[in-house]
Design an enzyme around this catalytic site. Structure first.
Site, PDB file in Angstrom:
ATOM      1  N   SER A   1      11.361 -59.829  60.185  1.00 33.45           N
ATOM      2  CA  SER A   1      10.736 -59.647  58.972  1.00 33.45           C
ATOM      3  C   SER A   1      11.790 -60.394  57.677  1.00 33.45           C
ATOM      4  CB  SER A   1       9.768 -58.946  58.528  1.00 33.45           C
ATOM      5  OG  SER A   1       8.888 -58.917  57.390  1.00 33.45           O
TER       6      SER A   1
ATOM      7  N   ASP B   1       5.645 -67.672  66.398  1.00 34.89           N
ATOM      8  CA  ASP B   1       5.337 -66.380  66.247  1.00 34.89           C
ATOM      9  C   ASP B   1       5.998 -66.550  68.302  1.00 34.89           C
ATOM     10  OD1 ASP B   1       5.538 -63.641  65.441  1.00 34.89           O
ATOM     11  OD2 ASP B   1       3.952 -63.247  66.668  1.00 34.89           O
TER      12      ASP B   1
ATOM     13  N   HIS C   1       9.908 -64.303  70.854  1.00 32.50           N
ATOM     14  CA  HIS C   1       9.565 -64.075  70.224  1.00 32.50           C
ATOM     15  C   HIS C   1       9.873 -65.026  68.797  1.00 32.50           C
ATOM     16  CE1 HIS C   1       8.766 -60.751  66.378  1.00 32.50           C
ATOM     17  NE2 HIS C   1       7.557 -61.990  66.680  1.00 32.50           N
TER      18      HIS C   1
ATOM     19  N   ARG D   1      -2.392 -59.739  56.275  1.00 35.38           N
ATOM     20  CA  ARG D   1      -2.324 -60.444  57.162  1.00 35.38           C
ATOM     21  C   ARG D   1      -3.681 -61.693  56.896  1.00 35.38           C
ATOM     22  NH1 ARG D   1       2.473 -60.662  60.603  1.00 35.38           N
ATOM     23  NH2 ARG D   1       3.135 -58.503  60.631  1.00 35.38           N
TER      24      ARG D   1
ATOM     25  N   LYS E   1      11.459 -67.255  59.090  1.00 38.75           N
ATOM     26  CA  LYS E   1      11.533 -67.941  60.483  1.00 38.75           C
ATOM     27  C   LYS E   1      10.073 -68.763  59.899  1.00 38.75           C
ATOM     28  CE  LYS E   1       9.738 -65.064  63.444  1.00 38.75           C
ATOM     29  NZ  LYS E   1       8.502 -65.072  63.559  1.00 38.75           N
ATOM     30  N   THR E   2       9.189 -68.168  59.328  1.00 39.75           N
ATOM     31  CA  THR E   2       7.586 -68.439  59.361  1.00 39.75           C
ATOM     32  C   THR E   2       7.902 -70.332  58.536  1.00 39.75           C
ATOM     33  OG1 THR E   2       6.570 -66.270  59.747  1.00 39.75           O
ATOM     34  CG2 THR E   2       4.988 -68.221  58.581  1.00 39.75           C
TER      35      THR E   2
ATOM     36  N   LYS F   1       0.110 -58.382  70.306  1.00 41.97           N
ATOM     37  CA  LYS F   1       1.280 -57.811  70.511  1.00 41.97           C
ATOM     38  C   LYS F   1       1.574 -56.975  71.730  1.00 41.97           C
ATOM     39  CE  LYS F   1       4.208 -59.651  67.331  1.00 41.97           C
ATOM     40  NZ  LYS F   1       4.658 -61.002  67.044  1.00 41.97           N
TER      41      LYS F   1
ATOM     42  N   ARG G   1       1.377 -51.546  62.891  1.00 44.35           N
ATOM     43  CA  ARG G   1       1.348 -51.650  64.667  1.00 44.35           C
ATOM     44  C   ARG G   1       1.480 -50.349  64.947  1.00 44.35           C
ATOM     45  NH1 ARG G   1       5.053 -53.017  67.367  1.00 44.35           N
ATOM     46  NH2 ARG G   1       6.188 -54.000  65.791  1.00 44.35           N
TER      47      ARG G   1
END
Length: 634
Positions: free
Chosen positions: A335, A354, A317, A419, A339-340, A298, A153
Site C-alpha cells: 500500500s 491486484d 499479488h 474503497r 501499484k494501482t 481475500k 480485514r
C-alpha cells in the site's frame, strides 16, 4: 332551470355544459395495485433454463446442508422458479464422523422456507440494498454502503483448518499468517453460519468464476445475507454468461457469509466475535462477525495461493498491464507504493490491478473487477478510477452530503480504508478477456521513506528472489515529540497475509518462470530522495512514469550501470528526462555521513527481517537458498 352536467368515470366537465368529452384511454387490465405495480417490470428470460431450475435449487440446498444430520433447508426461489417451496431430501453425505447425527425429530427450522435470490443483476441488488440500513445512492449513481464495525480485514481472526493434508503442505511457522484450527471447531462455526442464513426470509446466492484462463478457472458459490455482499462479489468475480450459468454444476469452493452474525466467543480458538475460517479439504469458507466485504475477496485469493501452485501455476499479488505490442508488465508493491496508479496507465491495456496467475499459457487476471482505495481520490490524479464510480459501483464507508449525495473522498470520519468496487469493464482500456502473454518485465515497487534506495535499479535473478521474499516498503509512523521517522514494513511476496505456502516456494516459481521466458526484473523506488522523510522530497510521479516508460521501451537494457555499495544494486547512469544526479541517492544528500548511517540502518532491517527465512531449503539443495542470502545487503 338548472344546467345539466355529465359527470362519470373517465369523463371531464367541459366549459360548455351541453358537451361532454371522453379523455380516457383504454381500460386498464390491472385489477389490483399489486398487478398494476408489476406491469412495468417485464419478465426477463431466466438465466437458467426451466428444465434445470429445480436441479439448480437442489444444488444450492445441498450446499447449505446442515452437518448435524438435519434435513436440508427448505429453499424457494424468487429467481429460479416460482412456487418451489419444498425439495426432496438428498443423501446427507456431508455428515462427518466427528458429530453424531441425532434422531430426525421435527424442528422449527424445518418448517421455514428461505427465498433464494440467485445471481441477481445490479439493478435488482440495488433495490434490495436500499432496504439495508446505511445504504444510499450517491450523486454519480454508485451505491454507498457501510461495512459495520469492521472497516478492514481481521487477519488475527482468520484461521485455516489443520488436518492430515494441510499439516504437511502449508506454512505453519510463527511468522506465517496461517492460524490453525481443528475440523471440529470449523464445523461448529459452519453450522452456526448455515443456521443463521437459513433462518432468514431470503439469502443471496452468486455462482461465479475465478481466473480468466478458462483452462484453470475455479467455480465459486457465495451465499450471503446482504445485497451489498452479493453486488460486491458480482463485481469482483468473473460474471458467467447465461450458457455458462446453465452448465455451472457443483461449485469448486463455497463461501458462507453470515455477516454481522457473531461466532460464539466460548468456542475453542475464538478470540473475538469475528472468525474467518478456511477449510481447504472441505473447500469451504465460513465468515462470522464481520460485514467487511474484502474478507470474501481475500479469502478466495488465499484459496488460489494454495490450489494454483499445485498445478505449477504461480499466483501473484500484483498489478498487470500490457502495451500495444503485447509487452506485459507485472507490478508488485504494498500500500502506498503506486501499484494501482502505475498499472492503470491510459497508454496501456489494463489486465488487472491486484490478483494474477502466471501459467504456461501466460498471465491471467484472477478477478472480474477492481477494488480501489478512495481516500483523497481526485479526478486529476486518477481519472480512470474517478470515472469508474457510477451505477453498479459500490463505495464502502465513504462520507457524502445528505442533500446532494456528493462524496467527500477526503473525509476519514469512518475509516481511511474507503474503497470502490466495480467491474473491470468500467476501465475504458481494460483488456477483455483479462489475459496476456508471458511478462516481459517484473517491477518491484518500494516507497522508501528512508531515502537511500535508488529510483530504479536492475536486479539479478537472485536479487529478485531476495527482494520478492522481503516485500519491503516504508511508512511514516507519525509524530512523536515533534519528530517524524519512517518505519520499515516487510510483507513476504508483497502479500504475506494471503500466502498458504512458504514464501520461498513462490519465489522459486517466480525465478523459474522468469528464466524460462526471459523476463527482466527492476526495483523502483517511489519514495524519498535527498534525505529521509521530513528532510528530503518525494520522488516526482512524472519521474517514476518516465522510468517505467524507459523500461517499457527497452532503452534501460542498453544503459551503463554502476553497482551501489551495501545493497549491490545496479543503477543506470542516465534515464531520458530525469536529472542524472537523483539516480544515485548519495548525490542528493547534503549530509553524507547521515546517508551512510541511514543506508546501514536500512540494510540491518533487511537482514533482521530475512532471518526467519534462512532455515528453509528450496528443493533438495540449499544452494539456491544460499544464493538468495548472498544477494541481500552486505
Amino acid at each position: 332551470m338548472a344546467e345539466s352536467m355529465c359527470i362519470s368515470p373517465g369523463f371531464t366537465l367541459n366549459k360548455s355544459p351541453d358537451v361532454c368529452h371522453n379523455d380516457s384511454s383504454a381500460l386498464l387490465l390491472a385489477k389490483s395495485n399489486d398487478k398494476l405495480f408489476s406491469l412495468p417490470r417485464k419478465a426477463r428470460k431466466s438465466s437458467v433454463r426451466v428444465a434445470g431450475q429445480t436441479q439448480k435449487l437442489i444444488s444450492i440446498s445441498s450446499t447449505s446442508v446442515s452437518i448435524s444430520g438435519r434435513k436440508e433447508p427448505k429453499l424457494r426461489s424468487k429467481d429460479l422458479q416460482k412456487g418451489v417451496s419444498k425439495l426432496k431430501a438428498v443423501a446427507t453425505s456431508q455428515i462427518t464422523k466427528q458429530i453424531e447425527a441425532p434422531s430426525p425429530l421435527p424442528e422449527d427450522v424445518d418448517l421455514k422456507a428461505t427465498s433464494v435470490l440467485y445471481n441477481l443483476s445490479p439493478s435488482e441488488l440495488y433495490e434490495y440494498a436500499l432496504h439495508e440500513e446505511g445504504s444510499f445512492v450517491t450523486s454519480t449513481g454508485a451505491l454507498a454502503t457501510l461495512s459495520g464495525a469492521r472497516t478492514g480485514r481481521s487477519p488475527k481472526d482468520k484461521r485455516v483448518v489443520k488436518d492430515e493434508v494441510t499439516a504437511n503442505e502449508l506454512w505453519w511457522e510463527e511468522s506465517s499468517p496461517n492460524i490453525e484450527m481443528d475440523e471440529h471447531t470449523f464445523l461448529i462455526n459452519r453450522e452456526r453460519a448455515v443456521d443463521f442464513l437459513t433462518s432468514l426470509d431470503k439469502v443471496f446466492v452468486n455462482d461465479q468464476f475465478l481466473n480468466w484462463d478458462s483452462e484453470h478457472r475455479l467455480k465459486v458459490r457465495i451465499i450471503s445475507a446482504r445485497a451489498y455482499h452479493s453486488l460486491f462479489m458480482h463485481n469482483m468475480c468473473i460474471r458467467p454468461t447465461p450458457e455458462e450459468l446453465e452448465n455451472f454444476g457443483t461449485p469448486d469452493f463455497t463461501i458462507y457469509n453470515a455477516g454481522q452474525f457473531p461466532c460464539n466467543r466460548f468456542t475453542h480458538y475464538m478470540k473475538s466475535t469475528t472468525s474467518i475460517d478456511l477449510n481447504l479439504t472441505r473447500k469451504e469458507i465460513v465468515i462470522l462477525g464481520t460485514q467487511y466485504a474484502g474478507e470474501m475477496k481475500k479469502g478466495l485469493f488465499s484459496v488460489m495461493h494454495y490450489l494454483m501452485p499445485k498445478k505449477g501455476i504461480l499466483s501473484l499479488h500484483s498489478g498487470c498491464n500490457m502495451g500495444k505490442e503485447g509487452d506485459v508488465n507485472l507490478f508488485f508493491g504494498l500500500s502506498g507504493t503506486g501499484k494501482t496508479t502505475l498499472s492503470t496507465d491510459p497508454n496501456r491495456y489494463l489486465i488487472g490491478d491486484d490478483e494474477h496467475c502466471w501459467s504456461d499459457n501466460g498471465i491471467s487476471n484472477i478477478e472480474g473487477g477492481c477494488y480501489a482505495k478512495c481516500i483523497d481520490l481526485s479526478k486529476e490524479k486518477e481519472p480512470e478510477i474517478w470515472n469508474a464510480i457510477k451505477f453498479g459501483t459500490i463505495l464502502e464507508n465513504v462520507v457524502f452530503d445528505m442533500h446532494t449525495r456528493e462524496v467527500d473522498y477526503s473525509d476519514k470520519s469512518i475509516t481511511e480504508n474507503t474503497r470502490a468496487s466495480y467491474p473491470i469493464e468500467f476501465i475504458p482500456n481494460a483488456k477483455i478477456p483479462c489475459v496476456g502473454p508471458h511478462p516481459k518485465n517484473v517491477i518491484l515497487l518500494a516507497c522508501d521513506a528512508f531515502g537511500v534506495l535508488p529510483p530504479v535499479s536492475k536486479l539479478t535473478l537472485a536479487q529478485t528472489m531476495y527482494h520478492f521474499i522481503s516485500g519491503y516498503t516504508a511508512l511514516v509512523a507519525g509524530t512523536e515529540e515533534g519528530v517524524k521517522e519512517p518505519r520499515a514494513t516487510f510483507s513476504a511476496c508483497f502479500g504475506a497475509a494471503f500466502l498458504m505456502l512458504h514464501p520461498a516456494k513462490y519465489a522459486e516459481m517466480l525465478a523459474e518462470k522468469m528464466q524460462k521466458h526471459g523476463t527482466t526484473a527492476w526495483l523502483v523506488n517511489t519514495g524519498w530522495s535527498g534525505g529521509s522523510y521530513g528532510v528530503g522530497q518525494r520522488i516526482k510521479l512524472t519521474y517514476t512514469r518516465r522510468i517505467i516508460d524507459a523500461i517499457n521501451s527497452g532503452s534501460l537494457l542498453n544503459a551503463n550501470y554502476t553497482e551501489t555499495p551495501i545493497f549491490g544494486l545496479h543503477v543506470p547512469d542516465a534515464v531520458e528526462g530525469i536529472p542524472s544526479e537523483i539516480l544515485h541517492p548519495e548525490n542528493t544528500w547534503s549530509d553524507k555521513k547521515a546517508y551512510q548511517e541511514t543506508l546501514q540502518k536500512l540494510a540491518g532491517l533487511f537482514k533482521s527481517n530475512f532471518k526467519k527465512f534462512t532455515g528453509y531449503k528450496i528443493g533438495n539443495s540449499s544452494r539456491l537458498t544460499e544464493e538468495i542470502l548472498a544477494a541481500g545487503p552486505k
